[in-house]
Structure formats: structure tokens, C-alpha cells
Design an enzyme around this catalytic site. Structure first.
Site, PDB file in Angstrom:
ATOM      1  N   GLU A  84     -41.391  18.153  13.929  1.00  0.00           N
ATOM      2  CA  GLU A  84     -41.680  17.354  12.886  1.00  0.00           C
ATOM      3  C   GLU A  84     -41.423  17.928  11.655  1.00  0.00           C
ATOM      4  OE1 GLU A  84     -44.114  16.674  16.455  1.00  0.00           O
ATOM      5  OE2 GLU A  84     -43.748  18.655  15.469  1.00  0.00           O
TER       6      GLU A  84
ATOM      7  N   PHE B 101     -49.610  15.688  14.577  1.00  0.00           N
ATOM      8  CA  PHE B 101     -48.703  16.389  14.241  1.00  0.00           C
ATOM      9  C   PHE B 101     -48.073  16.300  12.888  1.00  0.00           C
ATOM     10  CE2 PHE B 101     -47.895  15.301  18.851  1.00  0.00           C
ATOM     11  CZ  PHE B 101     -48.634  16.224  19.174  1.00  0.00           C
TER      12      PHE B 101
ATOM     13  N   ARG C 294     -50.934   1.037  17.483  1.00  0.00           N
ATOM     14  CA  ARG C 294     -49.524   0.588  18.167  1.00  0.00           C
ATOM     15  C   ARG C 294     -49.742  -0.054  19.460  1.00  0.00           C
ATOM     16  NH1 ARG C 294     -49.317   2.350  22.952  1.00  0.00           N
ATOM     17  NH2 ARG C 294     -47.061   2.251  23.017  1.00  0.00           N
TER      18      ARG C 294
END
Length: 349
Positions: A94, A119, A202
Site C-alpha cells: 500500500e 490498509f 462494492r
């Protein structure tokens, strides 16, 4: 070639938490644990963020996409399939992804970087602060699994992301409600000149606000319905929940208004204060986030500074690491279900 396991590349270790399962869930436990939210009985739209980003890219050649080994689980794959030469798979790194996005922004691109919210907020915070926010670069950080939208325990539940990012200068923070708003907000944040953190629902995302003729406006809160007894001030999918709770409470002659606040920072203090100042209403904030440092405390502080003194309550997650389990069970356990919200409001009146 990267590998994306069923619920994310970072999930190779088992949770130490024993999953809690809704009664009668049986073999459906796994799907209930990875679902974004309960959309039973609602129309849904598949991958609204991915399709909106693809539309943007067709009109703007500065749009590029990056993902930290999670393109299929942040709907970035829709963009990647359409524009493979403008997509960068950064692997499980990340910090590297954020640094690369900053570099691309310096070269005139508008990067959309996707991963899971835990993250971005926990692992990449300093890189976002130093490489992007301090330089006020137009990087859009779009993150799935915000708050309690996964049953896989604290390793994946970003219950404190809003608190973390609200404190970062220059960063705009957006928490869309549904598919309609996710698509509209994607276009809006692309046009915004600075950095943005946007929470992402999502997969198959419910269409809730379409029936109200809703149009997203960056930085603006909007009244979805009016009511005399209670004012819900909500963000994210909790606006969906409080709209359902308002219908439920109407049967008990409790009339509820819903003020949807999709932009957490900058907060639309003027609209919130004006709505809260209308006499005789209990103000209830509702958010998919810990009660520490999120929408509730932002609204409370804003009202106090504006001199608006009203009965005030919060619906939100507790200040603790949450259990693993089926989402319907966890949402009811932690007070985010329609039944739990309705019961809380009736107890406060």
C-alpha cells in the site's frame, strides 16, 4: 501475476475471533460474512464505482488506476479491463501504491488508488500525509470494506478510518450511501483539485436514493425526507438504514426527518445547524463507524460551536474491536440494524 484470494490478498491468516452466525444461516455463513450489506428486496447496480471510473477515463486521458492486489474486490477491474495500459497493479504494498500515485499526480495524471480501508488508514497513513495531503495532490483514494461491511474481524473492519482521516489537513472525506451516489461522487471527486478519501460500497450495491431524485454535491448535506419528531443526520449506508427505520417508526406515529451527509470533511455545518435548530426534534446521528471521532462527534462539535443546543444521541459502533461473523448478526448486535435503530429511537423519546 498476482493472486487475489476470495476475501482479499491480506487475509491469509485466520481470525482469532469465533464467527457469530445469524440463526438459520447454516451454510450461508460465508456469503453473509463477505457481503457489503444487506440488499434484500432492493434493486442493485453492479460495480458502480468501476463503471463510473471507466466512463471518466473515456473522456479524460489523465485518469489512471492503481490497486494493491485487490482490483477485483474494489471494482477497479472494470477500469483495468477497459484501459489496461492505464492500470497499475502494485501488489501487496500500500505504501508503494500511494507513493506511485503521488508521483503520477506530479506528472499531471489524476490517479485513483484502491485497496481496503484498513490498509489505507492504518498502513499507509504517513505516506498519504507526506506524499499526497501536504502537497495537496489530486490523488483519489477509494477504499472498500469501510466500517462494519465485512464479518472477518478487526483485521478487515475499518471502524476508525473516518476518525483517522478527518484529522488530516487538505484531505476531503466522502462516505456515499448507495450505487447512485457512488457513481455521482466518483465523477465529482475526479473534478475536485485536491486529494480525496472515499469509502466504497462494492459489488452489487443497492439503489436507494434514485427514487428521491437525489444528486450528489461535494461538500453538501441534503434533506431526503422531513419529519417533526426526530432528525436523523446520517452518512454512508446508514442513510439507507435510517430511511427504513423512519418508515418503521411512522407506524408508531413517530415522524422522522433524514439529513444525508455524504461529505464528512469539509462538513456542511450551515445546513446541519439550520436543520438541527428547528424546534422540538431529537437529533440522532447514524454512522457506520465508531462513535469516537466520526460523523457523530463532528456534528456534535459543530452544533456546540454554532450555539445550537438540542437533545442529541448517536447510533454508531462501540469503541472496541468487533467480533467476526455474519453481517446481519453483527449489525443487529452493534445497533446498526433497522430493528435496533427503531428500538433505540423509541427509548430516547
Amino acid at each position: 501475476m498476482t493472486h487475489e484470494p476470495p476475501f482479499g490478498a491480506h487475509s491469509r491468516r485466520k481470525s482469532k475471533y469465533t464467527p457469530r452466525v445469524a440463526p438459520g444461516a447454516g451454510g450461508a455463513r460465508t456469503s453473509a460474512m463477505i457481503a457489503s450489506l444487506d440488499a434484500e428486496g432492493r434493486e442493485t447496480v453492479a460495480a458502480p464505482f468501476g463503471h463510473a471510473l471507466r466512463e471518466l477515463a473515456a473522456a479524460r486521458d489523465d485518469i489512471v488506476g492503481l490497486s494493491a492486489d485487490l482490483s477485483k474486490y474494489t471494482d477497479m477491474h472494470v477500469f483495468a479491463n477497459a484501459y489496461p495500459d492505464r492500470f497499475y497493479q502494485m501488489g501487496m504494498a500500500e505504501q508503494v501504491m500511494i507513493s506511485a500515485a503521488a508521483g503520477l499526480a506530479r506528472e499531471g495524471f489524476t490517479p485513483f488508488a484502491t485497496t481496503y480501508a484498513v490498509f489505507a488508514s492504518r498502513r499507509a497513513y504517513d505516506f498519504i500525509a507526506m506524499a499526497i495531503a501536504e502537497e495537496n495532490l489530486p490523488v483519489k483514494i477509494v477504499c472498500a470494506l469501510p466500517g462494519l461491511t465485512t464479518g472477518y474481524g478487526p483485521s478487515h473492519q475499518a471502524t476508525e478510518d473516518l476518525a483517522i482521516f478527518r484529522g488530516m489537513p487538505n484531505l476531503t472525506v466522502v462516505d456515499p450511501c448507495d450505487a447512485v451516489e457512488t457513481a455521482q461522487a466518483t465523477h465529482a471527486i475526479a473534478a475536485h483539485p485536491g486529494p480525496v478519501y472515499m469509502r466504497l460500497l462494492r459489488g452489487k450495491v443497492p439503489d436507494v436514493l434514485g427514487r428521491y431524485g437525489y444528486k450528489f454535491k461535494l461538500g453538501k448535506a441534503q434533506t431526503i425526507r422531513d419529519g417533526r419528531d426526530v432528525l436523523f443526520v446520517s452518512s454512508g449506508f446508514m442513510t439507507m438504514r435510517v430511511l427504513d427505520a423512519a418508515e418503521r417508526l411512522a407506524a408508531d406515529d413517530v415522524d422522522c426527518a433524514v439529513l444525508h451527509v455524504p461529505t464528512i470533511k469539509p462538513l456542511d455545518v450551515e445546513t446541519i445547524a439550520a436543520e438541527a435548530a428547528k424546534s422540538g426534534r431529537l437529533v440522532v446521528t447514524a454512522e457506520n463507524h465508531t462513535v469516537i471521532g466520526g460523523l457523530g462527534e463532528a456534528v456534535a462539535g459543530a452544533l456546540m460551536r454554532a450555539g445550537v443546543h438540542v437533545p442529541f444521541r448517536q447510533v454508531g459502533l462501540p469503541d472496541e474491536f468487533l467480533d467476526a461473523g455474519a453481517l446481519p448478526t453483527l449489525h443487529h448486535q452493534y445497533g446498526l440494524s433497522v430493528d435496533a435503530i427503531s428500538a433505540s429511537v423509541k427509548s430516547w423519546l
